[in-house]
Design a protein around this motif. Structure first.
Motif, PDB file in Angstrom:
ATOM      1  N   THR A 102     129.792 105.614  69.103  1.00 35.00           N
ATOM      2  CA  THR A 102     128.708 106.487  69.556  1.00 35.00           C
ATOM      3  C   THR A 102     127.505 106.375  68.626  1.00 35.00           C
ATOM      4  O   THR A 102     126.360 106.433  69.074  1.00 35.00           O
ATOM      5  N   TRP A 103     127.740 106.189  67.320  1.00 37.11           N
ATOM      6  CA  TRP A 103     126.640 105.942  66.390  1.00 37.11           C
ATOM      7  C   TRP A 103     125.847 104.712  66.818  1.00 37.11           C
ATOM      8  O   TRP A 103     124.613 104.714  66.814  1.00 37.11           O
ATOM      9  N   LEU A 104     126.562 103.649  67.166  1.00 32.02           N
ATOM     10  CA  LEU A 104     125.889 102.414  67.568  1.00 32.02           C
ATOM     11  C   LEU A 104     125.071 102.628  68.838  1.00 32.02           C
ATOM     12  O   LEU A 104     123.927 102.174  68.939  1.00 32.02           O
ATOM     13  N   ALA A 117     120.564 103.639  50.599  1.00 31.93           N
ATOM     14  CA  ALA A 117     120.569 104.107  51.992  1.00 31.93           C
ATOM     15  C   ALA A 117     120.700 102.927  52.954  1.00 31.93           C
ATOM     16  O   ALA A 117     121.433 102.994  53.947  1.00 31.93           O
ATOM     17  N   ALA A 118     120.005 101.826  52.656  1.00 29.96           N
ATOM     18  CA  ALA A 118     120.107 100.626  53.497  1.00 29.96           C
ATOM     19  C   ALA A 118     121.515 100.049  53.450  1.00 29.96           C
ATOM     20  O   ALA A 118     122.047  99.586  54.471  1.00 29.96           O
ATOM     21  N   LEU A 119     122.135 100.088  52.280  1.00 31.19           N
ATOM     22  CA  LEU A 119     123.501  99.578  52.146  1.00 31.19           C
ATOM     23  C   LEU A 119     124.475 100.430  52.961  1.00 31.19           C
ATOM     24  O   LEU A 119     125.347  99.893  53.667  1.00 31.19           O
ATOM     25  N   VAL A 120     124.326 101.743  52.893  1.00 30.38           N
ATOM     26  CA  VAL A 120     125.190 102.633  53.681  1.00 30.38           C
ATOM     27  C   VAL A 120     125.042 102.310  55.173  1.00 30.38           C
ATOM     28  O   VAL A 120     126.035 102.132  55.889  1.00 30.38           O
ATOM     29  N   ASP A 121     123.799 102.205  55.659  1.00 29.21           N
ATOM     30  CA  ASP A 121     123.573 101.904  57.077  1.00 29.21           C
ATOM     31  C   ASP A 121     124.119 100.527  57.453  1.00 29.21           C
ATOM     32  O   ASP A 121     124.725 100.362  58.516  1.00 29.21           O
ATOM     33  N   GLY A 122     123.921  99.541  56.589  1.00 31.11           N
ATOM     34  CA  GLY A 122     124.409  98.196  56.874  1.00 31.11           C
ATOM     35  C   GLY A 122     125.926  98.130  56.939  1.00 31.11           C
ATOM     36  O   GLY A 122     126.499  97.476  57.821  1.00 31.11           O
ATOM     37  N   LEU A 123     126.581  98.826  56.029  1.00 29.83           N
ATOM     38  CA  LEU A 123     128.047  98.857  56.041  1.00 29.83           C
ATOM     39  C   LEU A 123     128.562  99.587  57.276  1.00 29.83           C
ATOM     40  O   LEU A 123     129.581  99.206  57.864  1.00 29.83           O
ATOM     41  N   TRP A 124     127.841 100.634  57.682  1.00 25.57           N
ATOM     42  CA  TRP A 124     128.186 101.345  58.916  1.00 25.57           C
ATOM     43  C   TRP A 124     128.148 100.393  60.099  1.00 25.57           C
ATOM     44  O   TRP A 124     129.044 100.380  60.938  1.00 25.57           O
ATOM     45  N   LEU A 125     127.086  99.602  60.175  1.00 29.31           N
ATOM     46  CA  LEU A 125     126.945  98.666  61.282  1.00 29.31           C
ATOM     47  C   LEU A 125     128.087  97.657  61.282  1.00 29.31           C
ATOM     48  O   LEU A 125     128.681  97.371  62.324  1.00 29.31           O
ATOM     49  N   ARG A 126     128.443  97.148  60.122  1.00 29.23           N
ATOM     50  CA  ARG A 126     129.549  96.190  60.022  1.00 29.23           C
ATOM     51  C   ARG A 126     130.859  96.834  60.459  1.00 29.23           C
ATOM     52  O   ARG A 126     131.662  96.215  61.156  1.00 29.23           O
ATOM     53  N   MET A 127     131.094  98.082  60.054  1.00 27.65           N
ATOM     54  CA  MET A 127     132.318  98.769  60.457  1.00 27.65           C
ATOM     55  C   MET A 127     132.353  98.963  61.970  1.00 27.65           C
ATOM     56  O   MET A 127     133.399  98.808  62.599  1.00 27.65           O
ATOM     57  N   THR A 128     131.214  99.297  62.547  1.00 28.22           N
ATOM     58  CA  THR A 128     131.150  99.529  63.988  1.00 28.22           C
ATOM     59  C   THR A 128     131.446  98.267  64.772  1.00 28.22           C
ATOM     60  O   THR A 128     132.107  98.308  65.810  1.00 28.22           O
ATOM     61  N   ALA A 156     140.728 100.159  57.964  1.00 28.46           N
ATOM     62  CA  ALA A 156     141.505 101.039  57.094  1.00 28.46           C
ATOM     63  C   ALA A 156     141.125 100.775  55.651  1.00 28.46           C
ATOM     64  O   ALA A 156     140.543 101.615  54.984  1.00 28.46           O
ATOM     65  N   HIS A 157     141.423  99.564  55.165  1.00 23.08           N
ATOM     66  CA  HIS A 157     141.040  99.247  53.784  1.00 23.08           C
ATOM     67  C   HIS A 157     139.544  98.962  53.721  1.00 23.08           C
ATOM     68  O   HIS A 157     138.927  99.065  52.669  1.00 23.08           O
ATOM     69  N   GLY A 158     138.928  98.604  54.847  1.00 25.27           N
ATOM     70  CA  GLY A 158     137.488  98.337  54.886  1.00 25.27           C
ATOM     71  C   GLY A 158     136.667  99.540  54.500  1.00 25.27           C
ATOM     72  O   GLY A 158     135.579  99.420  53.942  1.00 25.27           O
ATOM     73  N   LEU A 159     137.185 100.720  54.771  1.00 24.89           N
ATOM     74  CA  LEU A 159     136.493 101.956  54.407  1.00 24.89           C
ATOM     75  C   LEU A 159     136.398 102.076  52.895  1.00 24.89           C
ATOM     76  O   LEU A 159     135.347 102.398  52.352  1.00 24.89           O
ATOM     77  N   GLU A 160     137.485 101.782  52.216  1.00 23.47           N
ATOM     78  CA  GLU A 160     137.460 101.824  50.748  1.00 23.47           C
ATOM     79  C   GLU A 160     136.559 100.726  50.196  1.00 23.47           C
ATOM     80  O   GLU A 160     135.864 100.934  49.202  1.00 23.47           O
ATOM     81  N   ASP A 161     136.581  99.569  50.842  1.00 22.25           N
ATOM     82  CA  ASP A 161     135.694  98.473  50.421  1.00 22.25           C
ATOM     83  C   ASP A 161     134.239  98.884  50.554  1.00 22.25           C
ATOM     84  O   ASP A 161     133.412  98.584  49.678  1.00 22.25           O
ATOM     85  N   ALA A 162     133.908  99.567  51.649  1.00 24.76           N
ATOM     86  CA  ALA A 162     132.528 100.013  51.880  1.00 24.76           C
ATOM     87  C   ALA A 162     132.094 100.986  50.791  1.00 24.76           C
ATOM     88  O   ALA A 162     131.006 100.856  50.209  1.00 24.76           O
ATOM     89  N   ARG A 163     132.946 101.940  50.495  1.00 27.94           N
ATOM     90  CA  ARG A 163     132.634 102.889  49.420  1.00 27.94           C
ATOM     91  C   ARG A 163     132.440 102.156  48.097  1.00 27.94           C
ATOM     92  O   ARG A 163     131.504 102.446  47.348  1.00 27.94           O
ATOM     93  N   GLU A 164     133.345 101.225  47.805  1.00 27.28           N
ATOM     94  CA  GLU A 164     133.294 100.509  46.533  1.00 27.28           C
ATOM     95  C   GLU A 164     131.991  99.718  46.389  1.00 27.28           C
ATOM     96  O   GLU A 164     131.393  99.672  45.306  1.00 27.28           O
ATOM     97  N   LEU A 165     131.539  99.089  47.464  1.00 30.98           N
ATOM     98  CA  LEU A 165     130.262  98.359  47.424  1.00 30.98           C
ATOM     99  C   LEU A 165     129.107  99.315  47.115  1.00 30.98           C
ATOM    100  O   LEU A 165     128.202  98.981  46.348  1.00 30.98           O
ATOM    101  N   CYS A 166     129.155 100.490  47.706  1.00 33.73           N
ATOM    102  CA  CYS A 166     128.114 101.485  47.427  1.00 33.73           C
ATOM    103  C   CYS A 166     128.180 101.968  45.982  1.00 33.73           C
ATOM    104  O   CYS A 166     127.151 102.133  45.325  1.00 33.73           O
TER     105      CYS A 166
END
Length: 198
Positions: A107-109, A157-168, A175-185
């Motif tokens: 729905t975000w996308l 902020a751009a990194l958060v949005d970009g990671l969101w797009l990749r997850m979508t 599952a582990h991608g969520l932790e990876d996203a946080r770690e990159l941030c």
């Protein structure tokens, strides 16, 4: 005569049905009839509460944005009052479980795409963008010069949005991608603050 509180119950029911249907068939196929059937109500009920599909999408996004705001506030309340801890809490809030369920991601996308063409969704998107950027920048400004804090806020902020797009767009739930996203941030944050990643 309708029962007291029925409006809120019906609206929540229809918003949940909309998220489910968008996840299953996409926005184009998410007709009022399909959404009403998913919710177990008549199409007239949908029209009564939301007018049309655009009104329903607007309500869905308002609910998701409210959930995001509450998640960020909850994480920030639990964190220490240091710039690093507060920014990590903002990151954690943006990747909170309320925001990473598949129906919400999709729905975000849809929201991002439709905000290019619908003024009410554009306004919601601007509010969300400004909130994320200003919250992060305000914390960076506690320890960095103003211009550098602004750049750091924009970067994260751009990194958060970009990671969101990749997850979508990921074919499998992350599952582990969520932790990876946080770690990159967290790594981006540590670079700006010149501190080790913890």
């Amino acid at each position: 005569m309708p029962k007291v509180g029925m409006k809120a119950i019906r609206q929540a029911q229809l918003i949940n049905a909309t998220l489910t249907v968008i996840d299953r068939v996409g926005l184009a196929e998410a007709s009022i009839a399909v959404i009403a059937k998913e919710a177990g109500v008549s199409t007239g009920i949908v029209s009564h509460y939301f007018g049309d599909k655009n009104g329903l999408l607007d309500a869905c996004m308002r609910q998701i944005l409210t959930d995001l705001y509450l998640a960020v506030e909850r994480h920030r309340f639990q964190a220490e009052d240091t710039p690093q801890a507060q920014i990590r809490a903002i990151i954690d809030g943006n990747f909170d479980l309320t925001q990473v369920a598949a129906p919400v991601l999709k729905t975000w996308l849809v929201f991002w795409t439709n905000s290019l063409h619908q003024k009410n969704l554009q306004r919601l998107q601007r509010v969300n963008d400004r909130r994320l950027h200003s919250n992060i920048t305000a914390q960076f400004a506690r320890v960095l010069p103003r211009e550098q804090a602004r750049q750091a806020g924009s970067s994260l902020a751009a990194l958060v949005d970009g990671l969101w797009l990749r997850m979508t767009l990921a074919p499998q739930p992350m599952a582990h991608g969520l932790e990876d996203a946080r770690e990159l941030c967290y790594q981006n944050l540590a670079l700006w603050l010149n501190t080790p990643v913890r």
